[in-house]
Design a protein around this motif. Sequence first.
Motif, PDB file in Angstrom:
ATOM      1  N   GLU A   1       0.830  -1.210   0.000  1.00 55.59           N
ATOM      2  CA  GLU A   1       0.000   0.000   0.000  1.00 55.59           C
ATOM      3  C   GLU A   1       0.863   1.258   0.000  1.00 55.59           C
ATOM      4  OE1 GLU A   1      -3.301   0.958  -0.098  1.00 55.59           O
ATOM      5  OE2 GLU A   1      -3.614  -1.081  -0.772  1.00 55.59           O
TER       6      GLU A   1
ATOM      7  N   SER B   1       2.534   1.571  -3.383  1.00 56.29           N
ATOM      8  CA  SER B   1       1.528   1.963  -4.375  1.00 56.29           C
ATOM      9  C   SER B   1       1.168   3.442  -4.243  1.00 56.29           C
ATOM     10  CB  SER B   1       0.280   1.096  -4.215  1.00 56.29           C
ATOM     11  OG  SER B   1      -0.724   1.505  -5.100  1.00 56.29           O
ATOM     12  N   ASN B   2       0.982   3.904  -3.015  1.00 56.57           N
ATOM     13  CA  ASN B   2       0.683   5.320  -2.795  1.00 56.57           C
ATOM     14  C   ASN B   2       1.851   6.193  -3.227  1.00 56.57           C
ATOM     15  OD1 ASN B   2      -1.791   4.631  -1.760  1.00 56.57           O
ATOM     16  ND2 ASN B   2      -1.203   4.887   0.376  1.00 56.57           N
ATOM     17  N   SER B   3       3.075   5.733  -2.982  1.00 55.72           N
ATOM     18  CA  SER B   3       4.261   6.488  -3.399  1.00 55.72           C
ATOM     19  C   SER B   3       4.296   6.626  -4.916  1.00 55.72           C
ATOM     20  CB  SER B   3       5.534   5.794  -2.914  1.00 55.72           C
ATOM     21  OG  SER B   3       5.564   5.718  -1.518  1.00 55.72           O
ATOM     22  N   ILE B   4       3.987   5.551  -5.620  1.00 51.97           N
ATOM     23  CA  ILE B   4       3.985   5.577  -7.088  1.00 51.97           C
ATOM     24  C   ILE B   4       2.896   6.522  -7.596  1.00 51.97           C
ATOM     25  CG2 ILE B   4       3.532   4.180  -9.152  1.00 51.97           C
ATOM     26  CD1 ILE B   4       4.905   1.838  -7.588  1.00 51.97           C
ATOM     27  N   ASP B   5       1.718   6.468  -6.988  1.00 51.97           N
ATOM     28  CA  ASP B   5       0.631   7.379  -7.378  1.00 51.97           C
ATOM     29  C   ASP B   5       1.046   8.836  -7.203  1.00 51.97           C
ATOM     30  OD1 ASP B   5      -0.993   5.242  -7.989  1.00 51.97           O
ATOM     31  OD2 ASP B   5      -2.154   5.343  -6.110  1.00 51.97           O
ATOM     32  N   GLU B   6       1.664   9.142  -6.073  1.00 54.42           N
ATOM     33  CA  GLU B   6       2.115  10.515  -5.815  1.00 54.42           C
ATOM     34  C   GLU B   6       3.183  10.932  -6.821  1.00 54.42           C
ATOM     35  OE1 GLU B   6       0.991  12.763  -3.507  1.00 54.42           O
ATOM     36  OE2 GLU B   6      -0.590  11.336  -3.005  1.00 54.42           O
TER      37      GLU B   6
ATOM     38  N   LEU C   1       3.613   9.772  -9.914  1.00 55.33           N
ATOM     39  CA  LEU C   1       2.987   9.964 -11.218  1.00 55.33           C
ATOM     40  C   LEU C   1       2.173  11.254 -11.276  1.00 55.33           C
ATOM     41  CD1 LEU C   1       1.913   6.295 -12.012  1.00 55.33           C
ATOM     42  CD2 LEU C   1       3.811   7.589 -13.015  1.00 55.33           C
ATOM     43  N   ALA C   2       1.704  11.713 -10.122  1.00 48.39           N
ATOM     44  CA  ALA C   2       0.949  12.962 -10.063  1.00 48.39           C
ATOM     45  C   ALA C   2       1.873  14.179 -10.005  1.00 48.39           C
ATOM     46  CB  ALA C   2       0.020  12.950  -8.851  1.00 48.39           C
TER      47      ALA C   2
ATOM     48  N   TYR D   1       4.403  14.720  -7.645  1.00 46.07           N
ATOM     49  CA  TYR D   1       4.868  15.089  -6.306  1.00 46.07           C
ATOM     50  C   TYR D   1       6.118  14.298  -5.935  1.00 46.07           C
ATOM     51  CZ  TYR D   1       0.280  17.188  -5.965  1.00 46.07           C
ATOM     52  OH  TYR D   1      -0.839  17.941  -6.203  1.00 46.07           O
TER      53      TYR D   1
END
Length: 69
Positions: A39, A42-47, A49-50, A52
Amino acid sequence: MRYNEDSIQTLKPLEAIRLKLGMYVGSADNQAVHHIIKEILSNSIDEFLAGYGKKITVKIKDNNSIEIR
């Protein structure tokens, strides 16, 4: 043992997660630890890609702890 207002503890947010991991991921066994690591990654990758951040670093340390930055 009586349960009253003296029995209630207030924990700092990260302390609560560390002490009560099962409340957040269902248990505190190896499967839960793997789940929370996935988790966080995954959150790190989402950030990332956004927009950040510029890199994600994952370290598995000698004491088997994991650091994700």
